[in-house]
Design a protein around this motif. Sequence first.
Motif, mmCIF file in Angstrom:
data_model
loop_
_atom_site.group_PDB
_atom_site.id
_atom_site.type_symbol
_atom_site.label_atom_id
_atom_site.label_comp_id
_atom_site.label_asym_id
_atom_site.label_seq_id
_atom_site.Cartn_x
_atom_site.Cartn_y
_atom_site.Cartn_z
ATOM 1 N N ILE A 102 0.741 -1.401 0.038
ATOM 2 C CA ILE A 102 -0.028 0.247 -0.013
ATOM 3 C C ILE A 102 0.448 1.310 0.011
ATOM 4 O O ILE A 102 0.719 2.271 -0.913
ATOM 5 C CB ILE A 102 -1.113 -0.005 1.327
ATOM 6 C CG1 ILE A 102 -2.087 -0.746 0.526
ATOM 7 C CG2 ILE A 102 -1.944 0.863 1.947
ATOM 8 C CD1 ILE A 102 -3.014 -1.505 2.581
ATOM 9 N N GLN A 103 2.011 1.293 0.746
ATOM 10 C CA GLN A 103 2.950 2.466 0.843
ATOM 11 C C GLN A 103 3.524 2.802 -0.253
ATOM 12 O O GLN A 103 3.793 3.605 -0.642
ATOM 13 C CB GLN A 103 3.959 2.291 1.874
ATOM 14 C CG GLN A 103 3.132 2.784 3.607
ATOM 15 C CD GLN A 103 4.283 2.333 4.632
ATOM 16 O OE1 GLN A 103 4.847 1.359 4.617
ATOM 17 N NE2 GLN A 103 4.810 3.632 4.784
ATOM 18 N N THR A 104 3.874 1.495 -1.522
ATOM 19 C CA THR A 104 4.469 1.753 -2.542
ATOM 20 C C THR A 104 3.820 3.217 -3.693
ATOM 21 O O THR A 104 4.003 3.072 -4.011
ATOM 22 C CB THR A 104 4.859 0.373 -2.761
ATOM 23 O OG1 THR A 104 5.542 -0.182 -2.371
ATOM 24 C CG2 THR A 104 5.381 0.457 -4.819
ATOM 25 N N GLY A 105 2.042 2.248 -3.873
ATOM 26 C CA GLY A 105 1.361 3.241 -4.467
ATOM 27 C C GLY A 105 1.771 4.844 -3.704
ATOM 28 O O GLY A 105 1.780 5.942 -4.796
ATOM 29 N N TYR A 106 1.509 4.954 -2.598
ATOM 30 C CA TYR A 106 2.103 6.464 -1.913
ATOM 31 C C TYR A 106 3.142 6.769 -2.483
ATOM 32 O O TYR A 106 3.360 7.940 -2.890
ATOM 33 C CB TYR A 106 1.015 5.839 -1.029
ATOM 34 C CG TYR A 106 0.008 6.836 -0.296
ATOM 35 C CD1 TYR A 106 -0.676 7.475 -0.433
ATOM 36 C CD2 TYR A 106 -0.683 5.337 -0.106
ATOM 37 C CE1 TYR A 106 -2.072 7.679 -0.766
ATOM 38 C CE2 TYR A 106 -2.380 5.854 0.243
ATOM 39 C CZ TYR A 106 -2.894 6.492 0.198
ATOM 40 O OH TYR A 106 -3.754 6.297 0.176
ATOM 41 N N LEU A 107 4.594 6.290 -2.106
ATOM 42 C CA LEU A 107 5.267 6.771 -2.646
ATOM 43 C C LEU A 107 6.022 6.751 -4.070
ATOM 44 O O LEU A 107 6.235 8.260 -4.321
ATOM 45 C CB LEU A 107 6.721 5.227 -2.248
ATOM 46 C CG LEU A 107 8.169 5.781 -2.652
ATOM 47 C CD1 LEU A 107 8.445 7.043 -2.190
ATOM 48 C CD2 LEU A 107 9.215 4.238 -2.151
ATOM 49 N N ILE A 108 5.781 6.734 -5.026
ATOM 50 C CA ILE A 108 5.746 6.587 -6.609
ATOM 51 C C ILE A 108 4.716 7.681 -6.547
ATOM 52 O O ILE A 108 5.412 8.684 -6.994
ATOM 53 C CB ILE A 108 4.858 5.205 -7.018
ATOM 54 C CG1 ILE A 108 5.755 3.850 -7.187
ATOM 55 C CG2 ILE A 108 5.141 5.718 -8.755
ATOM 56 C CD1 ILE A 108 5.216 3.079 -7.932
ATOM 57 N N THR A 109 4.115 7.886 -6.436
ATOM 58 C CA THR A 109 3.196 9.565 -6.404
ATOM 59 C C THR A 109 3.659 10.290 -5.430
ATOM 60 O O THR A 109 3.905 11.467 -6.321
ATOM 61 C CB THR A 109 1.515 9.095 -6.059
ATOM 62 O OG1 THR A 109 0.815 7.862 -6.473
ATOM 63 C CG2 THR A 109 0.154 10.043 -5.694
ATOM 64 N N GLY A 110 4.367 10.346 -4.467
ATOM 65 C CA GLY A 110 4.925 11.504 -3.753
ATOM 66 C C GLY A 110 6.403 11.554 -4.831
ATOM 67 O O GLY A 110 6.819 13.044 -4.909
ATOM 68 N N LEU A 111 6.882 10.381 -5.043
ATOM 69 C CA LEU A 111 7.776 10.441 -6.252
ATOM 70 C C LEU A 111 7.783 11.136 -7.215
ATOM 71 O O LEU A 111 7.983 12.708 -7.788
ATOM 72 C CB LEU A 111 8.789 9.035 -6.982
ATOM 73 C CG LEU A 111 9.232 8.639 -5.799
ATOM 74 C CD1 LEU A 111 9.386 6.975 -6.264
ATOM 75 C CD2 LEU A 111 10.648 9.331 -5.073
ATOM 76 N N ARG A 112 6.328 11.636 -7.829
ATOM 77 C CA ARG A 112 6.102 12.045 -8.674
ATOM 78 C C ARG A 112 5.846 14.091 -8.105
ATOM 79 O O ARG A 112 6.549 14.496 -9.356
ATOM 80 C CB ARG A 112 4.542 11.692 -9.286
ATOM 81 C CG ARG A 112 4.971 10.017 -10.537
ATOM 82 C CD ARG A 112 3.501 10.030 -10.675
ATOM 83 N NE ARG A 112 3.655 8.677 -11.194
ATOM 84 C CZ ARG A 112 2.347 7.810 -11.494
ATOM 85 N NH1 ARG A 112 1.456 7.725 -11.309
ATOM 86 N NH2 ARG A 112 2.940 6.897 -12.931
ATOM 87 N N ALA A 113 5.237 13.667 -7.084
ATOM 88 C CA ALA A 113 4.662 15.220 -6.718
ATOM 89 C C ALA A 113 6.378 15.628 -6.395
ATOM 90 O O ALA A 113 6.202 17.088 -6.225
ATOM 91 C CB ALA A 113 4.196 14.756 -5.252
ATOM 92 N N ALA A 114 7.233 15.463 -6.530
ATOM 93 C CA ALA A 114 8.942 15.313 -6.121
ATOM 94 C C ALA A 114 9.398 16.218 -7.327
ATOM 95 O O ALA A 114 10.805 16.522 -7.578
ATOM 96 C CB ALA A 114 9.249 15.475 -5.444
#
Length: 206
Positions: free
Chosen positions: A136-148
């Motif tokens: 679950i965290q992986t999906g949020y991490l990939i989205t966070g990477l995009r936001a950065a």
Amino acid sequence: MTDTLSTTVALAIDEDAADLLFRNARTTYEWSDAPVTDEEIEAAWDLAKFGPTAMNTLPLRLAVVRSAEAKARLVELMPDGNKPKVEAAPATLVLAYDPNFHEHMDTLFPHAPGIKEQFAPADEMRHTMARFNALIQTGYLITGLRAAGLAAGPMHAADYAGIDATFFGESGFKSFLVVNIGHAEGEGTAYPRAPRFDLEEIAATH
């Protein structure tokens, strides 16, 4: 197909943010020369850490692979088709879960005193729970990477036992995904955007 106007009207974020995080983001294989900074990774994590996990367990762990020596070690643990992808990326994240997440429960879930001791003997359950919540965290991490401002290229195939021994040592962390990251060159891939399902194709309302 979904009506674009009705979709965008329902969004709570603006169109530029929706494009950056979802519509225009691609699995990336082609990178610019721009480095991946510690600040960018930290900014991504500072968003991703707020994604929900059961009992706030936060079992995801990362190895940031950036040096030439570390890259060479990781490349040897990848299948032939993924070796050049790791070599080309400015940085690579090795994602793992911590089956001993319960050791941190007094801090992360303080309103349930004694939960750490309850989890301690349940080894199989902890592994299952940790892997599920790290995914679950992986999906949020990939989205966070995009936001950065970063792009991501996840890869599943790898010698994970070798990765665990090489990058996680005696920690007990269990790796499950390798994600190349950097700044995309152009669209980041020569492949055209593949079709996606509309809501009515995957959802039933009861």
